[in-house]
Design a protein around this motif. Structure first.
Motif, PDB file in Angstrom:
ATOM      1  N   ILE A 114      39.609  32.812  39.802  1.00  0.00           N
ATOM      2  CA  ILE A 114      39.301  31.471  39.289  1.00  0.00           C
ATOM      3  C   ILE A 114      39.812  30.461  40.302  1.00  0.00           C
ATOM      4  CG2 ILE A 114      39.682  29.805  37.443  1.00  0.00           C
ATOM      5  CD1 ILE A 114      40.104  32.082  35.521  1.00  0.00           C
ATOM      6  N   PRO A 115      38.967  29.561  40.783  1.00  0.00           N
ATOM      7  CA  PRO A 115      39.420  28.591  41.793  1.00  0.00           C
ATOM      8  C   PRO A 115      40.429  27.602  41.220  1.00  0.00           C
ATOM      9  CG  PRO A 115      37.210  28.047  41.035  1.00  0.00           C
ATOM     10  CD  PRO A 115      37.545  29.377  40.436  1.00  0.00           C
ATOM     11  N   VAL A 116      41.300  27.129  42.085  1.00  0.00           N
ATOM     12  CA  VAL A 116      42.228  26.042  41.746  1.00  0.00           C
ATOM     13  C   VAL A 116      41.546  24.740  42.134  1.00  0.00           C
ATOM     14  CG1 VAL A 116      44.496  25.032  42.202  1.00  0.00           C
ATOM     15  CG2 VAL A 116      44.226  27.534  42.093  1.00  0.00           C
ATOM     16  N   ARG A 117      41.455  23.820  41.192  1.00  0.00           N
ATOM     17  CA  ARG A 117      40.630  22.625  41.428  1.00  0.00           C
ATOM     18  C   ARG A 117      41.129  21.792  42.608  1.00  0.00           C
ATOM     19  NH1 ARG A 117      39.968  19.076  36.510  1.00  0.00           N
ATOM     20  NH2 ARG A 117      40.273  20.940  35.266  1.00  0.00           N
ATOM     21  N   THR A 118      42.439  21.818  42.893  1.00  0.00           N
ATOM     22  CA  THR A 118      42.956  21.021  44.001  1.00  0.00           C
ATOM     23  C   THR A 118      42.753  21.703  45.343  1.00  0.00           C
ATOM     24  OG1 THR A 118      45.144  21.996  43.630  1.00  0.00           O
ATOM     25  CG2 THR A 118      44.672  19.876  42.578  1.00  0.00           C
ATOM     26  N   LYS A 119      42.366  22.986  45.336  1.00  0.00           N
ATOM     27  CA  LYS A 119      42.154  23.720  46.588  1.00  0.00           C
ATOM     28  C   LYS A 119      40.680  24.022  46.805  1.00  0.00           C
ATOM     29  CE  LYS A 119      46.730  25.926  46.456  1.00  0.00           C
ATOM     30  NZ  LYS A 119      47.456  27.220  46.383  1.00  0.00           N
ATOM     31  N   GLU A 120      40.123  24.857  45.944  1.00  0.00           N
ATOM     32  CA  GLU A 120      38.731  25.276  46.128  1.00  0.00           C
ATOM     33  C   GLU A 120      37.725  24.387  45.413  1.00  0.00           C
ATOM     34  OE1 GLU A 120      41.398  28.922  46.322  1.00  0.00           O
ATOM     35  OE2 GLU A 120      40.970  27.492  44.720  1.00  0.00           O
ATOM     36  N   GLY A 121      38.200  23.540  44.495  1.00  0.00           N
ATOM     37  CA  GLY A 121      37.284  22.674  43.759  1.00  0.00           C
ATOM     38  C   GLY A 121      36.537  23.428  42.674  1.00  0.00           C
ATOM     39  N   TYR A 122      35.522  22.756  42.109  1.00  0.00           N
ATOM     40  CA  TYR A 122      34.759  23.327  41.003  1.00  0.00           C
ATOM     41  C   TYR A 122      33.694  24.291  41.509  1.00  0.00           C
ATOM     42  CZ  TYR A 122      31.036  23.721  37.584  1.00  0.00           C
ATOM     43  OH  TYR A 122      30.057  24.224  36.760  1.00  0.00           O
ATOM     44  N   GLY A 123      33.493  25.382  40.773  1.00  0.00           N
ATOM     45  CA  GLY A 123      32.368  26.273  40.991  1.00  0.00           C
ATOM     46  C   GLY A 123      32.449  27.069  42.281  1.00  0.00           C
ATOM     47  N   LEU A 124      31.308  27.634  42.651  1.00  0.00           N
ATOM     48  CA  LEU A 124      31.228  28.417  43.877  1.00  0.00           C
ATOM     49  C   LEU A 124      31.381  27.506  45.088  1.00  0.00           C
ATOM     50  CD1 LEU A 124      28.290  30.926  43.248  1.00  0.00           C
ATOM     51  CD2 LEU A 124      30.682  31.500  43.616  1.00  0.00           C
ATOM     52  N   SER A 125      32.214  27.917  46.020  1.00  0.00           N
ATOM     53  CA  SER A 125      32.385  27.186  47.268  1.00  0.00           C
ATOM     54  C   SER A 125      32.668  28.213  48.358  1.00  0.00           C
ATOM     55  CB  SER A 125      33.550  26.193  47.177  1.00  0.00           C
ATOM     56  OG  SER A 125      34.781  26.880  47.002  1.00  0.00           O
ATOM     57  N   GLU A 126      32.486  27.800  49.597  1.00  0.00           N
ATOM     58  CA  GLU A 126      32.723  28.726  50.714  1.00  0.00           C
ATOM     59  C   GLU A 126      34.153  29.242  50.698  1.00  0.00           C
ATOM     60  OE1 GLU A 126      32.606  28.695  55.631  1.00  0.00           O
ATOM     61  OE2 GLU A 126      31.691  27.054  54.489  1.00  0.00           O
ATOM     62  N   GLU A 127      35.105  28.322  50.503  1.00  0.00           N
ATOM     63  CA  GLU A 127      36.501  28.735  50.476  1.00  0.00           C
ATOM     64  C   GLU A 127      36.805  29.581  49.248  1.00  0.00           C
ATOM     65  OE1 GLU A 127      40.941  26.751  51.142  1.00  0.00           O
ATOM     66  OE2 GLU A 127      39.208  25.474  50.705  1.00  0.00           O
ATOM     67  N   GLY A 128      36.214  29.198  48.100  1.00  0.00           N
ATOM     68  CA  GLY A 128      36.426  29.968  46.887  1.00  0.00           C
ATOM     69  C   GLY A 128      35.909  31.391  47.015  1.00  0.00           C
ATOM     70  N   ILE A 129      34.744  31.554  47.610  1.00  0.00           N
ATOM     71  CA  ILE A 129      34.181  32.894  47.804  1.00  0.00           C
ATOM     72  C   ILE A 129      35.084  33.729  48.699  1.00  0.00           C
ATOM     73  CG2 ILE A 129      32.274  34.149  48.883  1.00  0.00           C
ATOM     74  CD1 ILE A 129      30.435  31.868  47.889  1.00  0.00           C
ATOM     75  N   ARG A 130      35.593  33.111  49.757  1.00  0.00           N
ATOM     76  CA  ARG A 130      36.486  33.844  50.665  1.00  0.00           C
ATOM     77  C   ARG A 130      37.743  34.298  49.927  1.00  0.00           C
ATOM     78  NH1 ARG A 130      40.536  31.945  53.873  1.00  0.00           N
ATOM     79  NH2 ARG A 130      39.869  29.773  53.595  1.00  0.00           N
ATOM     80  N   HIS A 131      38.325  33.425  49.127  1.00  0.00           N
ATOM     81  CA  HIS A 131      39.528  33.788  48.385  1.00  0.00           C
ATOM     82  C   HIS A 131      39.229  34.814  47.292  1.00  0.00           C
ATOM     83  CE1 HIS A 131      41.582  29.745  49.607  1.00  0.00           C
ATOM     84  NE2 HIS A 131      41.606  30.647  50.573  1.00  0.00           N
ATOM     85  N   ALA A 132      38.033  34.739  46.697  1.00  0.00           N
ATOM     86  CA  ALA A 132      37.663  35.719  45.674  1.00  0.00           C
ATOM     87  C   ALA A 132      37.571  37.118  46.270  1.00  0.00           C
ATOM     88  CB  ALA A 132      36.332  35.326  45.031  1.00  0.00           C
TER      89      ALA A 132
END
Length: 567
Positions: A114-132
């Motif tokens: 689950i992304p942290v809103r202050t880091k990866e923001g809402y929903g799918l993001s490039e950084e969020g996918i990498r961290h996932a």
């Protein structure tokens, strides 16, 4: 005049016939409310007050469900690594909880992120996918995106290019680019004339779980026992409490009352629940504490609580969420006061909208402040948190008749991105574009409304006398629950009410009254009433009722919504 609302009496058919049994057992007041909700005839009334799980529809009625089920079972049979990518609000965390539980029941290798809103923001993001992918340990073969993904065309394309199949389980609107290239997008909002557009994402995940179990039964898995998780998401996400949503929520609250999810039971203890849980309890006590994790720090605290099976550990996590919620309340009050001062400086008196931003505001709280401003001024509002580079993340809340999705599309040239629902949405914007967006937003609202928004309307369901408000009424009245979006809690009016004594001021600006109508006295609470200038008595009061329990005694609790001079 009223201080806060324009009062309007809801029309009703006083001759509604619900059959001999219901006509004789339901009080006239309850029958009147049923009529106002469009419930006509015995069969509809029985279905409304006694909803049955047997009436749930076929989960394969959702388009692309069959493809999603087939792909999940292929992952199970082949021992593939699966990643669940969720959102940080109650709906997202609840969806991840239920999906993880059902997939694990099939013996699958499941991980979640689950992304942290202050880091990866809402929903799918490039950084969020990498961290996932990092959270999974290695690249998964299948990613299930819950409560996000419908508008993430570029991100889903990137996942496809990496050799990762994607299934989206969501309820948000599609973006301007249309359907993302996922293997399956199970989202009624993308279907034409689907009757299931009211589902939240946890409801969609429940449908997937139901479909999986229909195709491949699990002898020791009872899906009904997880309805409390679906219920809290449905209530907290403010989706319409109609049809299957109402059915799932009613039964989910019953599961919670009997025990259910260990983490939710711990939250109930933290909040001092002294009666069976209701939709109001979830809205004002459970939901804010689960949301506080994602707003203030990491949503993993909320997810870990819902997945916890040890009561002692659950109590520790619930206490942590309670502390985070108190911190959220303090930050909310600070930002609200700051926003009110800024509003007076920056907005013209005839402005139809509210758009405010600051580098000193916590991004996890701006949505709550937007909601407070919207309700106070009856205007659609966006409140934006700006980082040190001037990039802002904002949340919006709207009034009936103004679609924030359309407003964002209208002002697309002034924002970086945006999306969401008609009544609640998010955006990203550069600091130097805030004034331009405010102008475009105001221009859009003026095209939707001919005149300036006045006081919001308070719909009065019925006039009652204090002597009618006996505890026996609640047994029938509670059959109308759960209350929420599209099935609002009834509002009653009592005329010619006098205070027995000056109201007692409590913490957080609440007022406690002893009120008298004729010879009958009743106690009442007016939340945030200390901020309202009370007219001279006698009064007409608009109020809601619910059951309260104190020292084992049940009584009718009155919650004042507005006060006006008696007419």
């Amino acid at each position: 005049m009223s201080n806060k609302f324009s009062w309007e009496f809801s029309p009703t058919d006083g001759n509604a016939d619900y059959g001999e049994e219901l006509n004789s057992t339901l009080p006239p007041l309850v029958r009147r409310i049923l009529s106002q909700r469009g419930i006509s005839g015995r069969e509809q009334a029985q279905h409304f007050i006694h909803p049955r799980l047997a009436d749930l529809g076929d989960p394969f009625a959702l388009r692309e469900m069959d493809t999603a089920v087939e792909r999940v079972f292929r992952a199970a049979d082949n021992g593939e690594r699966v990643c669940i990518y969720g959102d940080y609000d109650v709906d997202g965390v609840s969806s991840v909880t239920l999906l993880y539980t059902i997939l694990r029941a099939y013996g699958m290798d499941v991980h979640y992120f689950i992304p942290v809103r202050t880091k990866e923001g809402y929903g799918l993001s490039e950084e969020g996918i990498r961290h996932a992918i990092e959270a999974c340990g290695s690249k998964p073969e299948l990613m299930l995106c819950v409560d996000c993904g419908t508008s993430s065309v570029e991100e889903v394309t990137a996942l496809h290019g990496m050799g990762i199949d994607v299934i989206i389980l969501d309820h948000h609107e599609a973006g301007a680019q249309g359907r993302p290239p996922a293997l399956a997008v199970v989202n009624a909002k993308l279907e034409e004339n689907s009757p299931l557009t009211y589902l939240c994402s946890a409801g969609v995940v429940f449908k997937l779980a139901h479909a999986l179990l229909k195709r491949r039964r699990l002898a020791d898995f009872d899906l009904k026992q997880y309805l409390d998780v679906v219920a809290i998401a449905t209530i907290a996400d403010i989706v319409p409490l109609v049809e299957e949503n109402r059915l799932l929520t009613r039964h989910g609250l019953r599961v919670m009352a009997r025990g259910g999810n260990v983490g939710l039971q711990a939250l109930n203890r933290v909040t001092g629940l002294n009666r069976e849980p209701s939709a109001a309890h979830v809205s004002f006590r459970i939901g804010p504490r689960l949301n506080a994790a994602g707003r203030m720090e990491s949503p993993m605290d909320a997810l870990n609580l819902l997945l916890e099976t040890d009561p002692q550990r659950a109590d520790e996590l619930a206490q942590r969420l309670d502390a985070l919620n108190r911190a959220r309340q303090q930050e909310e009050e600070r930002i609200r006061n700051d926003a009110l001062a800024m509003l007076e400086r920056t907005h013209a008196a005839d402005s139809r909208v509210i758009v405010l931003g600051s580098r000193d505001w916590h991004p996890g709280v701006v949505g709550i402040v937007a909601s407070l401003l919207m309700r106070r001024f009856n205007k659609p509002a966006f409140v934006i948190s700006l980082d040190e580079t001037g990039l802002g993340k904002g949340s919006g809340r709207s009034v009936p008749g103004i679609s924030l999705v359309q407003a964002l599309q209208y002002g697309a040239d002034t924002i970086v991105s945006g999306g969401g629902h008609e009544m609640a949405a998010g955006l990203m914007i550069r600091e130097e574009q805030i004034d331009a967006f405010r102008e475009k937003f105001d221009e859009f609202v003026r095209t939707c409304t001919e005149t300036e928004q006045g006081l919001p309307t308070l719909h009065i369901d019925a006039e009652v006398d204090f002597q009618e408000l006996e505890v026996e009424l609640l047994d029938s009245y509670e059959l109308l629950e759960p209350f929420g979006n599209s099935n609002p809690q009834p509002v009653f009016m009592a005329r010619g009410v006098m205070p027995c004594a000056p109201p007692r001021r409590l913490a957080n600006n609440h007022l406690r009254f002893c009120l008298r109508q004729g010879l009958c006295e009743r106690y009442a609470m007016y939340f945030n009433g200390a901020e309202v200038q009370l007219p001279d008595p006698p009064w007409d009061i608009a109020f809601t009722i619910e059951r309260n329990v104190w020292n084992g005694r049940h009584y009718v609790a009155i919650s004042i919504q507005d006060i006006r001079p008696a007419r």
